[in-house]
Motif scaffolding. Sequence first.
Motif, PDB file in Angstrom:
ATOM      1  N   GLU A  46       3.095   8.453  -6.816  1.00  0.00           N
ATOM      2  CA  GLU A  46       3.237   9.900  -6.655  1.00  0.00           C
ATOM      3  C   GLU A  46       4.518  10.397  -7.319  1.00  0.00           C
ATOM      4  N   ILE A  47       5.604   9.648  -7.181  1.00  0.00           N
ATOM      5  CA  ILE A  47       6.866  10.043  -7.816  1.00  0.00           C
ATOM      6  C   ILE A  47       6.729  10.023  -9.343  1.00  0.00           C
ATOM      7  N   ILE A  48       6.092   8.981  -9.869  1.00  0.00           N
ATOM      8  CA  ILE A  48       5.883   8.902 -11.322  1.00  0.00           C
ATOM      9  C   ILE A  48       5.015  10.058 -11.790  1.00  0.00           C
TER      10      ILE A  48
ATOM     11  N   GLN B 213      -5.275  11.601 -13.248  1.00  0.00           N
ATOM     12  CA  GLN B 213      -5.540  11.134 -11.895  1.00  0.00           C
ATOM     13  C   GLN B 213      -5.164   9.661 -11.791  1.00  0.00           C
ATOM     14  N   VAL B 214      -4.388   9.330 -10.760  1.00  0.00           N
ATOM     15  CA  VAL B 214      -4.049   7.936 -10.495  1.00  0.00           C
ATOM     16  C   VAL B 214      -4.824   7.506  -9.249  1.00  0.00           C
TER      17      VAL B 214
ATOM     18  N   LEU C  65       4.515  -1.597 -12.268  1.00  0.00           N
ATOM     19  CA  LEU C  65       3.778  -0.350 -12.044  1.00  0.00           C
ATOM     20  C   LEU C  65       4.466   0.804 -12.751  1.00  0.00           C
ATOM     21  N   ASN C  66       5.775   0.897 -12.613  1.00  0.00           N
ATOM     22  CA  ASN C  66       6.534   1.966 -13.250  1.00  0.00           C
ATOM     23  C   ASN C  66       6.407   1.902 -14.769  1.00  0.00           C
TER      24      ASN C  66
ATOM     25  N   GLN D 174       0.835  -1.206   0.000  1.00  0.00           N
ATOM     26  CA  GLN D 174       0.000   0.000   0.000  1.00  0.00           C
ATOM     27  C   GLN D 174       0.867   1.252   0.000  1.00  0.00           C
ATOM     28  N   GLN D 175       1.814   1.291   0.918  1.00  0.00           N
ATOM     29  CA  GLN D 175       2.689   2.455   1.044  1.00  0.00           C
ATOM     30  C   GLN D 175       3.622   2.582  -0.152  1.00  0.00           C
TER      31      GLN D 175
END
Length: 237
Positions: free
Chosen positions: A108-110, A122-123, A144-145, A100-101
């Motif tokens: 958020e970084i991406i 929006q993610v 994910l990246n 989750q974290q």
Amino acid sequence: VVEKKVVGIYGIYVDITDRKQAEEKVKKSLQEKEMLLAEIHHRVKNNLAVITGLLELQSYSADNENAKRILKDSQMRVNSIAMVHEKLYKSEDFSEVDIQQYFGELSEIIHRTMKSSDLNVQVKTNISPIKLPITQAIPCGLLLNEILTNSYKHAFEGREQGIINVCLLKQDTKLVFSIRDDGIGLPDNSDRDINQSMGMTLIKTLAKQLNAEFTFKNEPGAYFEFVFEKKDAEEIN
């Protein structure tokens, strides 16, 4: 006891000194191993940070935009791995990552890296409270990246906004990891061209590392799904 009077006491004495000393020795050894493991994660994270810095410096001297893009992509992939080691270093459990974290911060970084002034993306995340061992957390982070950055680059051409949904949920004994956007979908190339592309090759390789059942399709936006079983840290050699 005779006539309600104690006339003698019988007892058994067991010397547990050796056992207590052995327990203390094991406890001390465990603490030393935990400190060593934390230091390893810290050093790996720092070394990966050096690599991302070198990639960034190299991108400044690149002669063309394609080379800069490749270096930037590589930098973000390395960063997603470094984040896993940072999470493990900062946690009390050095064997599993709080997904989750991790997914929240990585998304958020991406977003900060890929966002532009003329496109609002929006993610949205829906992640079960799951911890994964490092051998599964890293492939998930790289997936994910890879898919998220690809959506930012290509999914919303000609649009001012878009939505990307990221889910990792428990389903019976399996975990279902899916990423879906509401963009233009996968390109109208042949299935062979898509399967042989660099991005898809990397995604399929990472799916194989997870031993995941992998599917992708247009719905009409791009949809990627990975179904796999969670490994326990004790199972990993």
